[in-house]
Design a protein around this motif. Structure first.
Motif, PDB file in Angstrom:
ATOM      1  N   GLU A 229      -1.308  -2.686 -14.710  1.00  0.00           N
ATOM      2  CA  GLU A 229      -1.386  -1.243 -14.073  1.00  0.00           C
ATOM      3  C   GLU A 229      -2.774  -0.528 -14.050  1.00  0.00           C
ATOM      4  OE1 GLU A 229       0.294   1.789 -11.785  1.00  0.00           O
ATOM      5  OE2 GLU A 229       1.432   0.265 -12.816  1.00  0.00           O
ATOM      6  N   MET A 230      -3.044  -0.436 -12.733  1.00  0.00           N
ATOM      7  CA  MET A 230      -4.504   0.171 -12.501  1.00  0.00           C
ATOM      8  C   MET A 230      -4.496   1.506 -12.259  1.00  0.00           C
ATOM      9  SD  MET A 230      -5.854  -3.138 -10.175  1.00  0.00           S
ATOM     10  CE  MET A 230      -7.421  -2.386  -9.922  1.00  0.00           C
ATOM     11  N   GLY A 231      -3.228   2.161 -11.776  1.00  0.00           N
ATOM     12  CA  GLY A 231      -3.405   3.503 -11.455  1.00  0.00           C
ATOM     13  C   GLY A 231      -3.381   3.759  -9.956  1.00  0.00           C
TER      14      GLY A 231
ATOM     15  N   VAL B  10       4.163  -2.116   0.520  1.00  0.00           N
ATOM     16  CA  VAL B  10       4.515  -1.861  -0.700  1.00  0.00           C
ATOM     17  C   VAL B  10       5.287  -3.121  -1.454  1.00  0.00           C
ATOM     18  CG1 VAL B  10       5.724  -0.369  -2.428  1.00  0.00           C
ATOM     19  CG2 VAL B  10       4.619   0.728  -0.597  1.00  0.00           C
ATOM     20  N   GLY B  11       4.775  -3.433  -2.388  1.00  0.00           N
ATOM     21  CA  GLY B  11       5.432  -4.892  -2.991  1.00  0.00           C
ATOM     22  C   GLY B  11       4.711  -6.033  -2.675  1.00  0.00           C
ATOM     23  N   ASP B  12       3.797  -6.019  -1.673  1.00  0.00           N
ATOM     24  CA  ASP B  12       2.980  -7.139  -1.484  1.00  0.00           C
ATOM     25  C   ASP B  12       2.007  -7.495  -2.506  1.00  0.00           C
ATOM     26  OD1 ASP B  12       4.359  -7.146   0.936  1.00  0.00           O
ATOM     27  OD2 ASP B  12       2.774  -6.919   2.198  1.00  0.00           O
TER      28      ASP B  12
ATOM     29  N   GLN C 271       1.710  -1.310  -5.635  1.00  0.00           N
ATOM     30  CA  GLN C 271       3.072  -0.751  -6.249  1.00  0.00           C
ATOM     31  C   GLN C 271       3.586   0.424  -5.181  1.00  0.00           C
ATOM     32  OE1 GLN C 271       3.738  -2.614  -8.977  1.00  0.00           O
ATOM     33  NE2 GLN C 271       2.774  -1.793 -10.667  1.00  0.00           N
ATOM     34  N   GLU C 272       2.705   1.493  -4.895  1.00  0.00           N
ATOM     35  CA  GLU C 272       3.039   2.365  -4.140  1.00  0.00           C
ATOM     36  C   GLU C 272       1.775   2.775  -3.176  1.00  0.00           C
ATOM     37  OE1 GLU C 272       5.243   5.901  -5.899  1.00  0.00           O
ATOM     38  OE2 GLU C 272       4.494   4.815  -7.739  1.00  0.00           O
ATOM     39  N   LYS C 273       2.093   3.486  -2.130  1.00  0.00           N
ATOM     40  CA  LYS C 273       1.289   4.356  -1.059  1.00  0.00           C
ATOM     41  C   LYS C 273       1.515   5.667  -1.319  1.00  0.00           C
ATOM     42  CE  LYS C 273       0.335   0.463   2.174  1.00  0.00           C
ATOM     43  NZ  LYS C 273       0.665   0.156   3.847  1.00  0.00           N
TER      44      LYS C 273
END
Length: 432
Positions: free
Chosen positions: A237-239, A259-261, A278-280
Motif C-alpha cells: 500500500e502506497m496511499g 481501477v483494479g488494473d 486501487q482507487e481513483k
C-alpha cells in the motif's frame, strides 16, 4: 468521542463553519450572575462566558494541546461571543426566523449522523449533561447565523467565467483539480552494478509475479511474501498519489488504467516494479449516461376522461406496433408542445432530469423498442428508446469544481472582512 463532540463536529460543517452558539456544557450554578459585556442592544452574561470557557478548555485538552493563560483564553472566547451576538442581532433585525419544522429536521439530521433516533439522541445529550432544549436552542441560533452570512456575504460573491478559466490554466488549479490514485506496489530489487544475468533473473521473477496476478492471485498477499518494497508488510500500500508525483512512465500510464488494473513490470533504478491501481478520485472525470427517446403524451382534459385518454394511448400503441410511423402519430396526437412538432423526440437527455414514472419505463425498455402505455403525473405516454450513450462531461465538471473553489476562497476573504466591519461598527462595552 462523546455526543457533545459529535454535535459540534456535525453542526460546524453543516452551517458554513461558524462556531456553535451557546454553552455546550451547562455552567455551574452560581449565586449571582453579572454582565460580562454590553453588545449594542444585548448583553453577554458571565455565566455564558464561563460555559463557553469550559467547553473550549475541554476541547483543547482533548487535542492534547497546552492551554494558554486563562486571561488570554477568556479574552479570545469573549470576543467570539461578541461577534456571534452581533450576528444574531442582525438576524433579529432582518426578520430571520427558524421554524420548528426546520429545526426538527436539523435535529433529526444530527441524530441520524450520529447513528441514533431523535429519542436516543435526546437521552445521549442528557447523559453528557446537555439538555435537549439547550441543544435545540444552540442549533437554532447557529442556523440564524448561517442565514445572516448567506444574505450579507455569500449572496454577493460573483465568480466570472474568465476567473474560472484563469484558475484552470494556472499551476495551482491544475494541481488542485488533478486526479489522485491510491496505489500499491511490488518491488523485485536489482542490486547496484548488477551483472546482466542478475538483471535478467530479476526481470523473470517480476514477470512470474505479474502472470500470477493476471491469473487472479491476491496482490497484497504477493506483496507481503515477495516484495522488497518498504511497504511490503502493508500489502504494498502506497496511499494516495497524484500522477505528477510519480516518475515516468507511471505518470502517463495511470490515466489510461481502470481501477483494479496492474501494470506490467517496469524497470526502475531500484529494480522492477509492478503497480496496482486501487482507487481513483478527483480529476473531474465524469461520465454521464444519456438516452435518446421520443414519446407521445395524451392528457386527460375537460372533455376526455382519464380512462378515455388511456384507451387512446393504447390504440396509438397498437398502430405503432402494426407499422405506422411513430413520428407522424406524435405530430398528430401528442400533447407535449415541446416535442410533438419534432416527432416526439426529446433527443439526448439525462435520465435524472425526467419524472420517476417516465424514467423507470425508459430504463426498462430496450433500445429500438416501444413501451406499452403508462401513466405519469402529466398523462398517458407511449415512448420509444432510440439509443443510449455515455457522455464525458469532465470539462463541465472541472469548471464547476473551479467555480466552487473560487467561491469558497472569496467567501472566506469576504467573511473575515465583514466580521471586522460589523465588530468595528457595533457598540461594545466590556464589563471586566
Amino acid at each position: 468521542m462523546n455526543v457533545k463532540t459529535k454535535l459540534s463536529d456535525y453542526v460546524r460543517p453543516l452551517l458554513l463553519g461558524a462556531m456553535l452558539i451557546g454553552s455546550a456544557v451547562q455552567a455551574e450554578v452560581q449565586p449571582l450572575d453579572r454582565v460580562a459585556a454590553i453588545v449594542d442592544n444585548d448583553v453577554i452574561m458571565q455565566s455564558q462566558l464561563n460555559g463557553r470557557m469550559k467547553e473550549v478548555q475541554q476541547t483543547i485538552a482533548k487535542r492534547g494541546s497546552t492551554l494558554p493563560p486563562e486571561h488570554v483564553l477568556q479574552q479570545q472566547v469573549l470576543e467570539r461571543l461578541i461577534i456571534e451576538d452581533i450576528q444574531l442581532q442582525i438576524g433579529e433585525r432582518s426578520g430571520i426566523r427558524i421554524t420548528d419544522e426546520e429545526l426538527n429536521q436539523a435535529i433529526g439530521t444530527i441524530a441520524q449522523r450520529n447513528g441514533m433516533t431523535v429519542d436516543q439522541f435526546r437521552a445521549a445529550l442528557n447523559r453528557d449533561g446537555l439538555s435537549f432544549d439547550e441543544a435545540r436552542d444552540q442549533v437554532r441560533r447557529e442556523m440564524i447565523i448561517s442565514r445572516v452570512r448567506q444574505r450579507r456575504v455569500a449572496d454577493r460573491i460573483q465568480v466570472s467565467d474568465q476567473e474560472v478559466q484563469n484558475f484552470l490554466n494556472s499551476d495551482l488549479g491544475k494541481m488542485q483539480l488533478s486526479e489522485e490514485f491510491r496505489l500499491a506496489n511490488i518491488l523485485v530489487p536489482v542490486p547496484e552494478g548488477a551483472a546482466p544475468e542478475q538483471v535478467q533473473a530479476a526481470e523473470q521473477q517480476a514477470r512470474d509475479l505479474y502472470q500470477q496476478l493476471q491469473q487472479g492471485a491476491d496482490f497484497a498477499q504477493l506483496a507481503i511474501a515477495r516484495s522488497s518494497s518498504e511497504t511490503a508488510l502493508e500489502g504494498g500500500e502506497m496511499g494516495w498519489r497524484k500522477a505528477g508525483q510519480l516518475p515516468p512512465p507511471f505518470d502517463s500510464m495511470l490515466s489510461k488504467m481502470s481501477v483494479g488494473d496492474v501494470t506490467e513490470p517496469v524497470r526502475t533504478p531500484g529494480g522492477f516494479i509492478i503497480i496496482k491501481l486501487q482507487e481513483k478520485r478527483g480529476g473531474g472525470a465524469q461520465v454521464r449516461d444519456e438516452v435518446s427517446v421520443r414519446h407521445i403524451l395524451i392528457k386527460p382534459n375537460a372533455i376526455r376522461s382519464d380512462a378515455e385518454s388511456q384507451r387512446l394511448a393504447e390504440r396509438l400503441y397498437e398502430r405503432i406496433k402494426a407499422g405506422e410511423d411513430f413520428a407522424e402519430l406524435a405530430k398528430n396526437y401528442s400533447e407535449d408542445p415541446g416535442s410533438a412538432l419534432n416527432g416526439g423526440k426529446l433527443d439526448w437527455i439525462d435520465p435524472s432530469a425526467l419524472v420517476p414514472e417516465f424514467r423507470e419505463v425508459m430504463d426498462s425498455t430496450p433500445s429500438g423498442e416501444v413501451s406499452k402505455p403508462f401513466k405519469s403525473r402529466y398523462g398517458w405516454h407511449v415512448l420509444e428508446v432510440m439509443g443510449r450513450r455515455a457522455t464525458d462531461s469532465s470539462e463541465q465538471y472541472r469548471k464547476q469544481q473551479a467555480q466552487t473553489i473560487l467561491r469558497n476562497r472569496k467567501y472566506d476573504e469576504e467573511l473575515q472582512a465583514w466580521l471586522r466591519q460589523i465588530r468595528d461598527e457595533a457598540y461594545v462595552e466590556i464589563k471586566q
